[in-house]
Scaffold this active site. Structure first.
Site, PDB file in Angstrom:
ATOM      1  CB  SER A  63      -0.961   0.021   1.205  1.00 18.84           C
ATOM      2  OG  SER A  63      -1.737  -1.144   1.188  1.00 18.84           O
ATOM      3  NE  ARG A  64       2.863   2.089  -5.007  1.00 18.89           N
ATOM      4  CZ  ARG A  64       3.087   0.954  -5.659  1.00 18.89           C
ATOM      5  NH1 ARG A  64       3.052  -0.207  -5.032  1.00 18.89           N
ATOM      6  NH2 ARG A  64       3.398   0.959  -6.929  1.00 18.89           N
ATOM      7  CG  LEU A  65       1.473   2.890   3.971  1.00 20.30           C
ATOM      8  CD1 LEU A  65       0.498   2.351   5.002  1.00 20.30           C
ATOM      9  CD2 LEU A  65       1.622   4.405   4.136  1.00 20.30           C
TER      10      LEU A  65
END
Ligand SMILES: Cc1cc2nc3c(=O)[nH]c(=O)nc-3n(C[C@H](O)[C@H](O)[C@H](O)COP(=O)(O)O)c2cc1C
Length: 214
Positions: free
Chosen positions: A191-193
């Site tokens: 999730s792009r974290l």
């Protein structure tokens, strides 16, 4: 228009990074990550994108190969007449990016460079295959050449003149040592974290480490 906006990869290969679990010394972490890149047999794990800028702030990037490293710096070899060398003469600050996509990782290093000693360049030059040694003599790197045939003719001529001799180190060829002032270790997460750990060199020679927002 070629629309590739749906090309998207989930990053899920690596466990999360916790700041208190990574070494205080970024060179140690570089060592650890480089060993993984090497063991995974990714293509050219020692290839990195080197960014330089000239005195007017014109930027340029290209791939070069890291040949050895320790806490004193990260060494690559090139032609001292090349465009990158001209840039470095005007601005010794460079930025390096090791783009290890298959590992879902990248490492960035920023810092000034210095030329390595002639003795050090000679040591590495002597270890290179003869063809590459002659190649270094032949190529006035980054200058305009009239044809490939011209280069091949030069190879022939120089091969003759160096016959039965060691190929000497050209005075226009050698190494640069990048002396890091900043490292960034980036690792993809779902999730792009993503994890981003930045290390900054302090005046007293110690490093601070901190997490950056992805
Ligand atoms: C995988 C790869 C490795 C390379 N390694 C080097 C290197 O170690 N040294 C070098 O001078 N050029 C290397 N090159 C060529 C450079 O990318 C570049 O074309 C050349 O250094 C001239 O750059 P400049 O005109 O910006 O100085 C490599 C290219 C690739 C694709």
């Amino acid at each position: 228009m070629t629309d590739i906006s749906n090309m998207r990869k989930q990053f899920e290969r690596n466990p999360e990074i916790h700041l208190n679990e990574v070494p205080d010394n970024p060179h140690t972490l570089f060592d650890e990550w480089f060993a993984v890149a090497r063991n995974e047999q990714i293509v050219e794990p020692n290839g990195f994108v080197l960014a330089t800028s000239n005195g007017e702030g014109r930027l340029r990037t290209r791939t070069v190969l890291l040949k050895y490293f320790d806490e004193t710096g990260y060494v690559f070899f090139t032609n001292y007449g090349s465009q990158k060398a001209k840039d470095i003469a005007e601005n010794k600050m460079v930025s390096a990016c090791f783009p290890w996509y298959t590992l879902e990782r990248q490492i960035m290093i920023d810092g000034p460079v210095e030329r390595v000693s002639t003795k050090e360049s000679l040591k590495y030059f002597s270890s290179r295959p003869r063809g590459s040694q002659i190649g270094a003599w032949v190529s006035e790197q980054s200058s305009v050449v009239s044809s490939r045939a011209m280069l091949m003719n030069k190879v022939k001529q120089l091969s003759k003149s160096f016959m039965n001799k060691d190929v000497p180190l050209p005075e226009f060829w050698g190494g640069y040592r990048i002396m890091p002032k900043r490292f960034e270790f980036w690792q993809g997460q779902p999730s792009r974290l993503h994890d981003r750990i930045e290390y900054l060199l302090q005046e007293d020679g110690t490093w601070i480490k901190q997490r950056l927002a992805p």
